[in-house]
Design a protein around this motif. Structure first.
Motif, PDB file in Angstrom:
ATOM      1  N   TRP A  60      54.763   2.905 127.146  1.00 59.40           N
ATOM      2  CA  TRP A  60      56.315   2.580 127.143  1.00 59.40           C
ATOM      3  C   TRP A  60      56.838   3.594 128.169  1.00 59.40           C
ATOM      4  O   TRP A  60      58.173   3.376 128.737  1.00 59.40           O
ATOM      5  N   VAL A  61      56.325   4.571 128.618  1.00 56.47           N
ATOM      6  CA  VAL A  61      56.775   5.698 129.314  1.00 56.47           C
ATOM      7  C   VAL A  61      56.843   5.361 130.923  1.00 56.47           C
ATOM      8  O   VAL A  61      57.758   5.323 131.335  1.00 56.47           O
ATOM      9  N   ALA A  62      55.755   4.500 131.441  1.00 57.13           N
ATOM     10  CA  ALA A  62      55.699   3.950 132.567  1.00 57.13           C
ATOM     11  C   ALA A  62      57.005   2.844 132.588  1.00 57.13           C
ATOM     12  O   ALA A  62      57.666   2.686 133.644  1.00 57.13           O
ATOM     13  N   ILE A  63      57.237   2.075 131.615  1.00 59.57           N
ATOM     14  CA  ILE A  63      58.168   0.871 131.707  1.00 59.57           C
ATOM     15  C   ILE A  63      59.434   1.711 131.737  1.00 59.57           C
ATOM     16  O   ILE A  63      60.445   1.421 132.669  1.00 59.57           O
ATOM     17  N   ALA A  64      59.698   2.660 130.952  1.00 57.45           N
ATOM     18  CA  ALA A  64      60.919   3.451 130.945  1.00 57.45           C
ATOM     19  C   ALA A  64      61.494   3.920 132.245  1.00 57.45           C
ATOM     20  O   ALA A  64      62.558   4.058 132.753  1.00 57.45           O
ATOM     21  N   LEU A  65      60.487   4.678 132.897  1.00 61.15           N
ATOM     22  CA  LEU A  65      60.604   5.423 134.376  1.00 61.15           C
ATOM     23  C   LEU A  65      60.827   4.130 135.201  1.00 61.15           C
ATOM     24  O   LEU A  65      61.650   4.461 136.108  1.00 61.15           O
ATOM     25  N   GLY A  66      60.250   3.210 135.326  1.00 64.66           N
ATOM     26  CA  GLY A  66      60.766   1.989 136.148  1.00 64.66           C
ATOM     27  C   GLY A  66      62.196   1.699 135.912  1.00 64.66           C
ATOM     28  O   GLY A  66      62.970   1.198 136.939  1.00 64.66           O
ATOM     29  N   ASP A  67      62.689   1.641 134.682  1.00 64.56           N
ATOM     30  CA  ASP A  67      64.169   1.169 134.386  1.00 64.56           C
ATOM     31  C   ASP A  67      65.008   2.375 134.901  1.00 64.56           C
ATOM     32  O   ASP A  67      65.906   1.984 135.322  1.00 64.56           O
ATOM     33  N   VAL A  68      64.547   3.335 134.799  1.00 65.81           N
ATOM     34  CA  VAL A  68      65.370   4.729 135.150  1.00 65.81           C
ATOM     35  C   VAL A  68      65.464   4.663 136.646  1.00 65.81           C
ATOM     36  O   VAL A  68      66.681   4.997 137.352  1.00 65.81           O
ATOM     37  N   GLU A  69      64.306   4.368 137.523  1.00 65.40           N
ATOM     38  CA  GLU A  69      64.624   4.130 138.820  1.00 65.40           C
ATOM     39  C   GLU A  69      65.751   2.970 139.209  1.00 65.40           C
ATOM     40  O   GLU A  69      66.454   3.087 140.078  1.00 65.40           O
ATOM     41  N   ASP A 124      61.956  -4.200 129.352  1.00 58.75           N
ATOM     42  CA  ASP A 124      62.771  -4.422 128.056  1.00 58.75           C
ATOM     43  C   ASP A 124      63.767  -3.573 128.019  1.00 58.75           C
ATOM     44  O   ASP A 124      64.902  -4.072 127.601  1.00 58.75           O
ATOM     45  N   LEU A 125      63.663  -2.240 128.358  1.00 58.47           N
ATOM     46  CA  LEU A 125      64.781  -1.517 128.131  1.00 58.47           C
ATOM     47  C   LEU A 125      66.076  -1.849 128.971  1.00 58.47           C
ATOM     48  O   LEU A 125      67.221  -1.937 128.384  1.00 58.47           O
ATOM     49  N   LEU A 126      65.540  -2.107 130.304  1.00 54.95           N
ATOM     50  CA  LEU A 126      67.010  -2.573 131.073  1.00 54.95           C
ATOM     51  C   LEU A 126      67.442  -3.751 130.606  1.00 54.95           C
ATOM     52  O   LEU A 126      68.799  -3.952 130.708  1.00 54.95           O
ATOM     53  N   GLN A 127      66.814  -4.699 130.120  1.00 56.42           N
ATOM     54  CA  GLN A 127      67.340  -5.959 129.572  1.00 56.42           C
ATOM     55  C   GLN A 127      68.221  -5.656 128.296  1.00 56.42           C
ATOM     56  O   GLN A 127      69.070  -6.346 128.199  1.00 56.42           O
ATOM     57  N   LYS A 128      67.587  -4.895 127.403  1.00 59.41           N
ATOM     58  CA  LYS A 128      68.574  -4.415 126.027  1.00 59.41           C
ATOM     59  C   LYS A 128      70.003  -3.781 126.794  1.00 59.41           C
ATOM     60  O   LYS A 128      70.907  -4.123 126.018  1.00 59.41           O
ATOM     61  N   LEU A 129      69.760  -2.949 127.662  1.00 60.42           N
ATOM     62  CA  LEU A 129      70.744  -2.137 128.018  1.00 60.42           C
ATOM     63  C   LEU A 129      71.911  -3.202 128.916  1.00 60.42           C
ATOM     64  O   LEU A 129      73.054  -2.994 128.548  1.00 60.42           O
ATOM     65  N   ALA A 130      71.443  -4.194 129.353  1.00 58.23           N
ATOM     66  CA  ALA A 130      72.085  -5.257 130.033  1.00 58.23           C
ATOM     67  C   ALA A 130      73.081  -6.212 129.064  1.00 58.23           C
ATOM     68  O   ALA A 130      73.981  -6.423 129.026  1.00 58.23           O
ATOM     69  N   ASP A 131      72.221  -6.516 128.064  1.00 57.92           N
ATOM     70  CA  ASP A 131      72.552  -7.219 126.945  1.00 57.92           C
ATOM     71  C   ASP A 131      73.777  -6.378 126.341  1.00 57.92           C
ATOM     72  O   ASP A 131      74.798  -6.965 125.917  1.00 57.92           O
ATOM     73  N   LEU A 132      73.597  -5.074 125.990  1.00 60.05           N
ATOM     74  CA  LEU A 132      74.519  -4.363 125.201  1.00 60.05           C
ATOM     75  C   LEU A 132      75.819  -4.307 126.354  1.00 60.05           C
ATOM     76  O   LEU A 132      77.018  -4.377 125.600  1.00 60.05           O
TER      77      LEU A 132
END
Length: 73
Positions: free
Chosen positions: A5-14, A53-61
């Motif tokens: 999940w850390v790798a996924i989150a870092l991709g979204d942060v970029e 997934d994180l970026l998708q949830k932020l977009a939905d929000l």
């Protein structure tokens, strides 16, 4: 311990960082920041990047908040 999940989150942060930078650049040349945000999305989509997934949830929000504030007017 699973650190995937850390790798996924870092991709979204970029993604978010790039959107912020292009939005700031657009504002600097007198355009609305939304133009920079849209340019980021189009550029990353053209290059074949996919959001996590994180970026998708932020977009939905964000869409939910946009619709809520629009209904208040």
């Amino acid at each position: 311990m699973d650190f995937e999940w850390v790798a996924i989150a870092l991709g979204d942060v970029e993604w978010i960082t790039l959107a912020f930078l292009l939005g700031f650049l657009a504002k600097g040349i007198g355009l609305p920041p939304l133009v920079g945000f849209l340019a980021t999305g189009f550029a990353l989509n053209y290059m074949g990047f996919a959001s996590g997934d994180l970026l998708q949830k932020l977009a939905d929000l964000g869409i939910t908040l946009l619709l809520f504030t629009a209904s208040l007017v």
